[in-house]
Design an enzyme around this catalytic site. Structure first.
Site, PDB file in Angstrom:
ATOM      1  N   LYS A  44       0.827  -1.216   0.000  1.00 56.72           N
ATOM      2  CA  LYS A  44       0.000   0.000   0.000  1.00 56.72           C
ATOM      3  C   LYS A  44       0.859   1.263   0.000  1.00 56.72           C
ATOM      4  CE  LYS A  44      -3.717  -2.384   2.383  1.00 56.72           C
ATOM      5  NZ  LYS A  44      -4.302  -2.902   1.163  1.00 56.72           N
ATOM      6  N   ASP A 265      -9.266  -5.115 -12.683  1.00 60.86           N
ATOM      7  CA  ASP A 265      -8.402  -5.431 -11.541  1.00 60.86           C
ATOM      8  C   ASP A 265      -8.402  -4.225 -10.596  1.00 60.86           C
ATOM      9  OD1 ASP A 265      -6.393  -5.981  -9.759  1.00 60.86           O
ATOM     10  OD2 ASP A 265      -4.913  -6.565 -11.266  1.00 60.86           O
ATOM     11  N   ASP A 271      -5.193   2.810  -3.296  1.00 60.13           N
ATOM     12  CA  ASP A 271      -3.879   3.450  -3.135  1.00 60.13           C
ATOM     13  C   ASP A 271      -3.677   4.518  -4.197  1.00 60.13           C
ATOM     14  OD1 ASP A 271      -3.372   1.619  -1.077  1.00 60.13           O
ATOM     15  OD2 ASP A 271      -2.583   0.140  -2.500  1.00 60.13           O
ATOM     16  N   GLY A 306      -2.410  -5.226 -12.168  1.00 57.32           N
ATOM     17  CA  GLY A 306      -1.282  -4.913 -11.292  1.00 57.32           C
ATOM     18  C   GLY A 306      -1.577  -3.676 -10.458  1.00 57.32           C
TER      19      GLY A 306
HETATM   20  O1  RIB Z   1      -3.817  -2.122  -1.616  1.00 60.99           O
HETATM   21  C1  RIB Z   1      -3.308  -3.155  -2.417  1.00 60.99           C
HETATM   22  C2  RIB Z   1      -2.041  -3.681  -1.817  1.00 60.99           C
HETATM   23  O2  RIB Z   1      -2.332  -4.309  -0.594  1.00 60.99           O
HETATM   24  C3  RIB Z   1      -1.348  -4.736  -2.635  1.00 60.99           C
HETATM   25  O3  RIB Z   1      -0.453  -4.196  -3.564  1.00 60.99           O
HETATM   26  C4  RIB Z   1      -0.707  -5.620  -1.578  1.00 60.99           C
HETATM   27  O4  RIB Z   1       0.688  -5.634  -1.620  1.00 60.99           O
HETATM   28  C5  RIB Z   1      -1.238  -5.115  -0.244  1.00 60.99           C
HETATM   29  O5  RIB Z   1      -0.336  -4.304   0.400  1.00 60.99           O
END
Ligand code: RIB
Length: 326
Positions: A44, A265, A271, A306
């Site tokens: 994150k 996805d 984030d 991704g």
């Molecule tokens: O918010 C998504 C993220 O949560 C992923 O990339 C994973 O690594 C977790 O940290």
């Protein structure tokens, strides 16, 4: 231009995501045949850092990846029996951050493996994530203190809850002492000490996380009101397909509705929102305009696979907003 902009400093997790695509999320005890597998940078913290950097904002990452002091065996290979030898992903994670424009001078190498996140993404877009902290779990208060000057120099600090809680508390205390605003993404939700609430400028839970902190599911209007009463300056309730409910203490509270896209996805979409929201706030936009910008960035990200790999550039977000007549 960077010289006059204080950087966004992200203190958070850096993971390698091990992503399997499946027709659906299996039930407990069930084996399913998947359709695809990818190893792709995530975490994150790192995701939020990459999201902001791709938008052209100066970003510095504070955290840890594995692979410190590799003990080479006589053939020159790291021993699989040493703690350092267990790290496979540290260098790739660092390289990807740097290639995305994120400053990595404050990312340390810890002995042992980097953080990893086995993830299932189902055809209907649902996902399931397990995080094994690895090096992220070694980011302690001393590590944060080593980067205190950088943290104090930030225009905004972004935190999540994939580092130890006492470490996050330390970051908040440093920021409070220096007057640096903090955006805290309470993911994964965990109990927070009472003293932190008035050290946080922006709190950005999703629906489940908001319910965790309030002890029950609430309508967004009620949830925002009750969270703001704790001393926050602003709340963004991230509600996926419904959009984001943005409220500021003593001020306006309004929905920012989402863009309609065909998502494949959603890993890292929240984030992406946070990184873009921080950029837009620091560029002087009001919180609702900033959330609209962040919502556009997140909408683009869900159309790609991704986490870090899906973060859009500034041009892509600007074009998207023009196409959607914003
Ligand atoms: O918010 C998504 C993220 O949560 C992923 O990339 C994973 O690594 C977790 O940290």
């Amino acid at each position: 231009m960077n010289a006059i902009r204080k950087p966004i400093v992200v203190v958070g997790s850096i993971n390698m995501d091990l992503v399997a695509r499946t027709p659906r999320i299996p039930l407990a005890g069930q084996t399913l045949i998947g359709t695809d597998f990818a190893t792709t940078p995530g975490g994150k913290g790192a995701n939020q850092a990459v999201a902001a950097a791709r938008l052209g904002y100066p970003v510095e990452m504070v955290g840890m990846v594995g692979g410190a002091s590799c003990q080479a065996n006589p053939s020159g290979e790291a021993s699989p029996h040493s703690e350092a030898g267990q790290d496979v992903f540290g260098q790739a994670l660092l390289d990807n951050l740097a290639a995305s424009g994120v400053g990595t001078a404050a990312v340390e190498r810890a002995a042992g493996p980097s953080g990893v996140a086995p993830i299932l993404v189902a055809d209907n877009g649902e996902n399931l994530i397990v995080v094994i902290p690895g090096a992220n779990g070694k980011v302690d208060c001393a590590a944060v203190d080593r980067q205190a000057a950088l943290i104090r120099s930030a225009g905004m600090v972004l935190c999540q809850l994939e580092l130890p809680l006492e470490t996050v508390s330390r970051v908040l205390a440093i920021c409070a002492g220096a007057g640096v605003p903090v955006m805290l993404d309470p993911a994964p939700a965990a109990p927070l000490p009472d003293r932190i609430w008035n050290q946080v400028a922006w709190f950005t839970p999703n629906e489940t996380e908001a319910a965790f902190y309030l002890g029950k599911k609430s309508e967004p209007e009620e949830a925002a009101k009750r969270l703001l009463e704790r001393g926050l300056l602003g709340v963004v309730l991230k509600r996926g397909g419904e959009g984001a409910y943005v409220a500021v203490a003593g001020g306006k509270a309004e929905w920012v509705r989402p863009f309609s896209v065909k998502g494949i996805d959603t890993v890292g979409a929240g984030d992406c929102f946070n990184g873009a929201f921080a950029v837009a706030l620091l560029e002087g936009r009001d919180p609702w305009t900033a959330a609209r910008f962040a919502s556009a960035a997140a909408a683009i990200s869900v159309t790609r696979r991704g986490a870090q790999a899906s973060m859009p550039s500034r041009e892509e977000v600007d074009d998207f907003l023009v196409q959607h007549k914003v």
